[in-house]
Design a protein around this motif. Structure first.
Motif, PDB file in Angstrom:
ATOM      1  N   LYS A 243      -8.517  -3.739  -5.516  1.00  0.00           N
ATOM      2  CA  LYS A 243      -7.887  -2.503  -4.770  1.00  0.00           C
ATOM      3  C   LYS A 243      -6.425  -2.832  -4.200  1.00  0.00           C
ATOM      4  O   LYS A 243      -5.840  -1.939  -3.689  1.00  0.00           O
ATOM      5  N   ARG A 244      -6.148  -3.959  -4.635  1.00  0.00           N
ATOM      6  CA  ARG A 244      -4.910  -4.502  -3.924  1.00  0.00           C
ATOM      7  C   ARG A 244      -3.791  -4.477  -4.991  1.00  0.00           C
ATOM      8  O   ARG A 244      -3.736  -4.388  -6.093  1.00  0.00           O
ATOM      9  N   LEU A 245      -2.525  -4.214  -4.331  1.00  0.00           N
ATOM     10  CA  LEU A 245      -1.218  -3.933  -4.926  1.00  0.00           C
ATOM     11  C   LEU A 245      -0.503  -5.113  -4.943  1.00  0.00           C
ATOM     12  O   LEU A 245      -0.259  -5.621  -3.663  1.00  0.00           O
ATOM     13  N   TYR A 246      -0.029  -5.960  -6.288  1.00  0.00           N
ATOM     14  CA  TYR A 246       0.683  -7.092  -5.859  1.00  0.00           C
ATOM     15  C   TYR A 246       2.229  -6.600  -6.588  1.00  0.00           C
ATOM     16  O   TYR A 246       2.304  -5.810  -7.616  1.00  0.00           O
TER      17      TYR A 246
ATOM     18  N   SER B 106       0.571  -1.125  -0.032  1.00  0.00           N
ATOM     19  CA  SER B 106      -0.232   0.102   0.153  1.00  0.00           C
ATOM     20  C   SER B 106       0.822   1.389   0.157  1.00  0.00           C
ATOM     21  O   SER B 106       1.754   1.429   0.634  1.00  0.00           O
ATOM     22  N   PHE B 107       0.512   2.079  -0.989  1.00  0.00           N
ATOM     23  CA  PHE B 107       1.221   3.282  -0.939  1.00  0.00           C
ATOM     24  C   PHE B 107       1.029   4.242   0.320  1.00  0.00           C
ATOM     25  O   PHE B 107       1.858   4.916   0.817  1.00  0.00           O
ATOM     26  N   THR B 108      -0.280   4.220   0.693  1.00  0.00           N
ATOM     27  CA  THR B 108      -0.786   5.093   1.828  1.00  0.00           C
ATOM     28  C   THR B 108       0.136   4.897   3.076  1.00  0.00           C
ATOM     29  O   THR B 108       0.612   5.609   3.827  1.00  0.00           O
ATOM     30  N   ARG B 109       0.037   3.286   3.376  1.00  0.00           N
ATOM     31  CA  ARG B 109       0.686   3.061   4.645  1.00  0.00           C
ATOM     32  C   ARG B 109       2.240   3.234   4.749  1.00  0.00           C
ATOM     33  O   ARG B 109       2.827   3.462   5.450  1.00  0.00           O
ATOM     34  N   ALA B 110       2.889   2.824   3.459  1.00  0.00           N
ATOM     35  CA  ALA B 110       4.306   3.213   3.094  1.00  0.00           C
ATOM     36  C   ALA B 110       4.417   5.013   3.444  1.00  0.00           C
ATOM     37  O   ALA B 110       5.425   4.927   4.128  1.00  0.00           O
TER      38      ALA B 110
END
Ligand code: PGA
Length: 307
Positions: free
Chosen positions: A56-59, A20-24
């Motif tokens: 919504k997921r990033l792989y 996740s970009f947000t959590r990073a």
């Protein structure tokens, strides 16, 4: 991979870890657009997509997974390098305070030579003293490391066995018992005996053995030094029990001989010790490891203890 920076790799690793970009962005205290830009630039430098978005997921893509493994290796190596650097700085100069038991004086100073050559900026303070005084120095936390022969029972210490330190019966070479085998312990009762001072670990081991076998020796002389006792034995004042190491590194003497007495040698060890909970300095830790290495080497060279 032209122009990829360490910072981009760090950002990528955090994004990949969270997915996740947000959590990073939260972990790195950066804005989300900054994180996205860093990953975009890295992707450009790599020349292949690193993530794919499904729903919504990033792989991670295959290239992304490979890069993740590489990042971990790079960051591990960097962490190791930082540790090595800190140690190198720590070892450039420093002080090592040692307290060692009397019998180690025959070779600890010799071990210090190569160590000091390797680390010329380290100053060493070496105290050579008896068991009781070592314990009192230890309880006052006066030194970095200690070498002693008996694990103290009333102090909480970390102890590591170092080398054998057998106690033997020493007599002048021309002593009437010199050629006899298996001399009964009780036979020593008739011999004038030279004893170490109160507080000596050698003395307490000898006393324990005699007490266990109900042998009482005639103490003719009490002396506070192994060397003085050796001179007194050679001078015909009596026999004594000392560490075999007092005969020097080769264990042979032209004036003294080891008697073959029942119950001897008393088997003992030297231990490297320090108070539990003490944070060893880089210098102390390095010397500790060096001693253990040397002990392995010496034990490999020396035949097992015998009379
Ligand atoms: P001591 O100890 O000097 O206290 O007798 C010697 C030893 O334990 O090796």
């Amino acid at each position: 991979m032209k122009q990829a920076t360490l910072h981009q790799l760090k950002v990528f690793e955090v994004v990949a870890r969270h997915g996740s970009f947000t959590r990073a962005a939260e972990e790195l205290f950066l804005t989300q657009p900054t994180v996205s830009i860093q990953v975009k630039q890295l992707t450009k430098a790599v020349g292949s997509p690193l993530f794919e978005q499904v729903g919504k997921r990033l792989y991670l893509t295959d290239a992304g997974r490979e890069l993740m493994v590489t990042c971990r290796e790079i960051f591990d190596r960097l962490a190791q390098f930082e540790m090595t650097l800190a140690e190198m700085k720590g070892l450039k100069q420093g002080r090592l305070r040692l307290s060692v038991i009397t019998t180690t004086k025959y070779f600890v100073p010799r071990l210090l030579g190569p160590f000091c050559q390797r680390y010329p900026g380290i100053d060493i303070a070496l105290q050579v003293t008896n068991h009781e005084r070592i314990l009192s120095r230890m309880s006052e936390n006066l030194d970095d490391l200690y070498i002693l022969s008996q694990i103290p029972d009333h102090l909480d210490v970390c102890c590591h066995p170092f080398l054998e330190n057998p106690l033997v019966v020493l007599a002048p070479v021309n002593h009437p018992l010199a050629q006899q085998k298996n001399i009964p312990l009780s036979r020593l009762a008739g011999e004038p005996f030279i004893m170490r001072e109160a507080g000596s670990g050698t003395r307490s081991s000898v006393q324990q053995l005699f007490e266990r076998h109900e042998v009482s020796v005639k103490v003719r002389l009490e002396l506070g030094s192994n060397e003085a006792i050796k001179q007194a034995i050679a001078g015909g004042l009596g026999i004594s029990v000392l560490s075999r190491h007092t005969l020097g590194l080769d264990g042979v003497s032209s004036e003294l001989t080891i008697l073959d007495v029942e119950g001897f040698p008393i088997s003992r060890h030297w231990y490297i010790a320090y108070p539990a909970g003490k944070q060893l300095s880089v210098v102390a830790r390095t010397f500790f490891d060096y001693l253990l290495e040397e002990a392995k080497r010496i034990a490999g060279e020396t035949p097992a203890s015998s009379n």
